[in-house]
Design a protein around this motif. Structure first.
Motif, PDB file in Angstrom:
ATOM      1  N   THR C  78       0.816  -1.209   0.000  1.00 34.90           N
ATOM      2  CA  THR C  78       0.000   0.000   0.000  1.00 34.90           C
ATOM      3  C   THR C  78       0.852   1.263   0.000  1.00 34.90           C
ATOM      4  O   THR C  78       0.400   2.315  -0.417  1.00 34.90           O
ATOM      5  CB  THR C  78      -0.933   0.019   1.222  1.00 34.90           C
ATOM      6  N   THR C  81       3.316   3.160  -5.164  1.00 38.12           N
ATOM      7  CA  THR C  81       2.317   3.553  -6.160  1.00 38.12           C
ATOM      8  C   THR C  81       2.013   2.372  -7.071  1.00 38.12           C
ATOM      9  O   THR C  81       2.694   1.343  -7.036  1.00 38.12           O
ATOM     10  CB  THR C  81       2.818   4.717  -7.031  1.00 38.12           C
ATOM     11  N   VAL C  82       0.975   2.540  -7.880  1.00 37.17           N
ATOM     12  CA  VAL C  82       0.566   1.492  -8.815  1.00 37.17           C
ATOM     13  C   VAL C  82       1.728   1.108  -9.720  1.00 37.17           C
ATOM     14  O   VAL C  82       2.047  -0.074  -9.898  1.00 37.17           O
ATOM     15  CB  VAL C  82      -0.643   1.985  -9.637  1.00 37.17           C
ATOM     16  N   LEU C 110      -4.528   5.798 -12.887  1.00 39.63           N
ATOM     17  CA  LEU C 110      -4.182   5.603 -11.468  1.00 39.63           C
ATOM     18  C   LEU C 110      -2.691   5.420 -11.257  1.00 39.63           C
ATOM     19  O   LEU C 110      -2.250   5.168 -10.134  1.00 39.63           O
ATOM     20  CB  LEU C 110      -4.914   4.371 -10.926  1.00 39.63           C
ATOM     21  N   ASP C 112       0.050   6.915 -10.732  1.00 37.87           N
ATOM     22  CA  ASP C 112       0.875   7.502  -9.675  1.00 37.87           C
ATOM     23  C   ASP C 112       0.208   7.498  -8.302  1.00 37.87           C
ATOM     24  O   ASP C 112       0.751   8.046  -7.351  1.00 37.87           O
ATOM     25  CB  ASP C 112       1.259   8.932 -10.056  1.00 37.87           C
ATOM     26  N   ARG C 113      -0.982   6.903  -8.237  1.00 38.80           N
ATOM     27  CA  ARG C 113      -1.638   6.809  -6.934  1.00 38.80           C
ATOM     28  C   ARG C 113      -0.941   5.755  -6.073  1.00 38.80           C
ATOM     29  O   ARG C 113      -0.548   4.712  -6.583  1.00 38.80           O
ATOM     30  CB  ARG C 113      -3.082   6.338  -7.114  1.00 38.80           C
ATOM     31  N   PRO C 114      -0.862   6.007  -4.792  1.00 38.04           N
ATOM     32  CA  PRO C 114      -0.404   4.911  -3.918  1.00 38.04           C
ATOM     33  C   PRO C 114      -1.477   3.823  -3.863  1.00 38.04           C
ATOM     34  O   PRO C 114      -2.669   4.135  -3.927  1.00 38.04           O
ATOM     35  CB  PRO C 114      -0.234   5.579  -2.553  1.00 38.04           C
ATOM     36  N   ALA C 117      -4.693   4.004  -1.811  1.00 38.31           N
ATOM     37  CA  ALA C 117      -5.859   4.810  -2.180  1.00 38.31           C
ATOM     38  C   ALA C 117      -6.794   4.083  -3.136  1.00 38.31           C
ATOM     39  O   ALA C 117      -7.819   4.627  -3.512  1.00 38.31           O
ATOM     40  CB  ALA C 117      -5.395   6.123  -2.809  1.00 38.31           C
ATOM     41  N   LEU C 118      -6.460   2.869  -3.552  1.00 35.34           N
ATOM     42  CA  LEU C 118      -7.298   2.167  -4.524  1.00 35.34           C
ATOM     43  C   LEU C 118      -8.480   1.493  -3.843  1.00 35.34           C
ATOM     44  O   LEU C 118      -8.410   1.104  -2.680  1.00 35.34           O
ATOM     45  CB  LEU C 118      -6.468   1.095  -5.254  1.00 35.34           C
ATOM     46  N   GLN C 122     -10.184  -1.928  -7.844  1.00 37.54           N
ATOM     47  CA  GLN C 122      -8.973  -1.417  -8.506  1.00 37.54           C
ATOM     48  C   GLN C 122      -7.739  -2.208  -8.079  1.00 37.54           C
ATOM     49  O   GLN C 122      -6.850  -2.503  -8.899  1.00 37.54           O
ATOM     50  CB  GLN C 122      -8.802   0.061  -8.176  1.00 37.54           C
ATOM     51  N   LYS C 123      -7.693  -2.570  -6.809  1.00 37.72           N
ATOM     52  CA  LYS C 123      -6.566  -3.391  -6.336  1.00 37.72           C
ATOM     53  C   LYS C 123      -6.536  -4.724  -7.065  1.00 37.72           C
ATOM     54  O   LYS C 123      -5.491  -5.220  -7.458  1.00 37.72           O
ATOM     55  CB  LYS C 123      -6.709  -3.648  -4.836  1.00 37.72           C
TER      56      LYS C 123
END
Lengths: 241, 219, 209
Positions: C78, C81-82, C110, C112-114, C117-118, C122-123
């Motif tokens: 977590t 990032t993705v 997504l 650059d999202r960590p 935050a998914l 999405q995970k």
């Protein structure tokens, strides 16, 4: 017929059930005989009556080490040949070994008090036994922490292997760290250092007694473990129908 | 491939929630508490300094051990790593190395400063650094072994310390002896050799035992 | 070319045989779906074939380094990032194709999202994108569509179809119809282990029963 036949739980139960009464009788006779005979020996000119604790101290110390070695061997048999009885025997032996270590430590402290003037000295031998006790405690704790019996047998087996190496390493590290007060080995092969025959024969007898005592406890405890496993297996089968 | 794993473990340890620096903080607290317990005079602190520093380093190192495999086991990464082309022994070695870099190395950097708090003689400081440098990799590797054994357990942390601390005894004995001899102007070479020998043996052999334990815990 | 051959396989869970006598083979371009009631041992079977636990009996043959395994846990960090998560697994498996994998699973927005935050779905998509970057031929998937919406299931089905077309194979346990062409179904119900036949190599708890 090979010895591995007795790795079968059913065969083991049959054989151990037959010899168990004899082992128990032998253990009682030899332990009581050795200790009582030891008590009737004359007083030592240097150590007085305190020397008599040797008939508990030395056999317990001997068994403390031998039981660990036995656990190492049975763990190896389990890891290499996957015989369940072997793993259960190691599990059954550990608490007995821990108690033997504790007896050796306690009698050592009681003996050491009048000899050295204190209950505890960080003498290499005493320290090594304390470390051995820690290894026993960790081993027992690991067995009781893991639910799946085969995983528990595997992991404790690996721990026993690594622990053996480090117990031995600690033994020599401790020697480096402190030279110690403890008297030399009680039963030395070197002539002149041996204790006199008056003490030696009752000591042999009580050592044999402790060995048989361990064997009796080991058989009883292993049989209990096998029955427990059998119960779990039958329950698992019933649930699945 | 191996570098990727090392890089990820270091990144995870240094980001939020990674617990980087906790070990040093714990080490500092320990070194600060000891004088409260034994009194402030140099005469009382100087002889026990090497021992306190080594025991402190050992306990600080213990703090983060359960994170070595437990997090990867929980989120399924361990299953994926086990099917990856890196042998599990390599995974163990890399993860122990990452633990050493994030917990052991900061301790070594901080130890000379904390030595001042305990009135460690200046002559002993190089030996303190050297002994920690040689000894702490063994602590991380043995810790990885303990972590591999207890990885499947829900409350493995306490058991982990119970299993690992006895394994630390030889390293502790020789490590402290190096510093003590350094402080007293003796010859630290002999215990240093023993210390290095133990570390070399541990690094060479323990990954196999740890990987075996991991395989058991994967099934 | 056969990617996976399983012969007379028996697997154990909790010290008891779960399923036994499982035999099948999987060639390039083929997919096989395992079916069976809860608790029959689908997960155990998949883990055994992936090499995570030893079989009790039987043979599993496959080329070296062929398996990519995906189960309920996605192996995501977590704090990363993705992109970092995907790149890590690509490097570990010596694979590549990050961009293609992210497009296939609709993760571009997504990147650059960590991962913290998914959402769950999405995970899951990120977990499946991981399969694409491993470059492995044989996918072993345990309930791959859990927490995916219909659109994502369709994306996943497309990804599997492309994988099969490119000469891969997939073995999965799922209850959802993915609408794949070259798919076979293996029902494990008749393969449920019969307890306590003493002539079999015992092992595990059965030695005691």
């Amino acid at each position: 017929m090979s010895i591995w036949e007795y790795a079968n739980p059913v065969k083991f139960m049959r054989l151990s059930g037959a010899i168990l009464p004899w082992v128990v009788v032998g253990a009682v006779l030899c332990t009581v005989g050795g200790v009582v005979w030891g008590f009737l020996t004359p007083l030592d000119y240097k150590q007085g009556a305190t020397v008599k604790i040797v008939f508990l101290h030395v056999p317990a110390a001997m068994m403390a080490i031998n039981i660990w070695v036995m656990m190492l061997v049975t763990s190896l048999i389990w890891l290499i040949r996957r015989h369940h009885v072997s793993a259960l025997a190691a599990k059954a032996a550990a608490p007995v070994g821990a108690v033997m270590t504790l007896i050796a430590l306690a009698t050592g402290a009681i003996w050491g008090q009048p000899m050295w003037g204190s209950w505890w000295e960080w003498d290499p031998r005493l320290t090594s036994f304390l470390i051995l006790f820690l290894f026993y405690v960790g081993y027992i704790a690991l067995w009781s922490a893991i639910e799946d019996p085969d995983s528990a047998a595997d992991l404790t087996g690996v721990l026993c292997l690594v622990g053996s190496v480090f117990a031995l390493l600690s033994r020599y590290a401790v020697l480096f760290w402190n030279q110690g007060l403890h008297q030399g080995a009680s039963l030395s092969v070197a002539p002149g250092e041996r204790m006199s025959a008056v003490y030696r024969y009752p000591l042999y007898l009580s050592m044999l007694g402790f060995l048989l005592l361990f064997l009796a406890l080991l058989l009883i405890r292993t049989r209990t473990e096998i029955r427990r496993r059998r119960l779990a297996a039958l329950q698992a089968r019933e649930i699945r129908g | 491939m191996v570098l990727a794993l090392l890089k990820r473990d270091l990144a995870l340890a240094t980001r939020a929630g990674g617990g980087f620096g906790l070990a040093v903080a714990f080490f500092l607290i320990l070194c600060a508490l000891v004088p409260f317990g034994v009194g402030p005079d140099t005469g009382a602190l100087r002889p026990i300094g090497p021992g306190i520093l080594w025991v402190g380093a050992l306990l600080a190192c213990l703090l983060s051990l359960d994170r070595i495999f437990a997090l990867d086991h929980e989120d399924g990464s361990m299953d994926l790593l086990a099917t990856a082309p890196i042998p599990l022994e390599g995974v163990v070695a890399v993860k122990a190395l990452a633990h050493w870099i994030t917990s052991g190395l900061p301790l070594i950097v901080a130890a000379p400063v904390f030595g001042l708090l305990l009135h460690l003689p200046g002559a002993a400081t190089p030996w303190l650094i050297a002994s920690l440098l040689v000894g702490t990799p063994a602590l991380s590797m043995l810790g990885a072994f303990g972590a591999a054994i207890t990885v499947g357990l829900r409350r493995g942390g306490l058991l982990l310390s119970l299993l690992v601390l006895p394994l630390y005894i030889p390293t502790l004995i020789f490590g402290t002896e190096v510093v003590r001899r350094g402080a007293e102007g003796g010859d630290p070479a002999t215990p240093m050799l023993f210390l290095a020998g133990i570390t070399a043996g541990v690094i060479a052999l323990v990954p196999f035992a740890a990987a075996a334990a991991l395989r058991v815990n994967l099934r | 070319m056969s990617l996976l051959t399983v012969q007379d396989l028996a697997v154990a869970r909790g010290g008891m045989r779960a399923v036994e006598g499982v035999t099948f083979s999987l060639a390039a371009g083929q997919a096989l779906i395992l079916r069976g009631p809860n608790g029959i041992g689908k997960t155990t079977l998949l883990r055994t074939i992936a090499g995570l636990q030893p079989p009790v009996q039987g043979r599993i043959a496959m080329p070296d380094d062929a398996v990519a395994y995906a189960a309920h846990a996605d192996g995501l960090k977590t704090a990363l990032t993705v992109t970092e998560n995907l790149r890590f697994w690509a490097e570990i498996f010596g694979g590549g194709g990050l961009d293609a994998a992210m497009s296939a699973m609709d993760l571009r927005g997504l990147a650059d999202r960590p991962a913290a935050a998914l959402s769950a779905g999405q995970k899951r998509r990120l977990g499946l994108a991981r399969l694409l970057v491993t470059g492995r031929k044989l996918w072993i998937l345990d309930e791959p569509t859990v927490s995916l919406d219909t659109a994502s299931v369709a994306r996943f089905a497309t990804a599997v179809r492309d994988h099969l077309a490119a000469g891969g194979a997939a073995l999965m346990a799922t209850h959802i119809d993915l609408g794949l062409d070259e798919v076979e179904v293996l029902d494990l119900t008749p393969r449920r282990a019969k307890p306590g036949v003493p002539t079999r190599p015992a092992g595990f708890n059965e030695a005691f029963a």
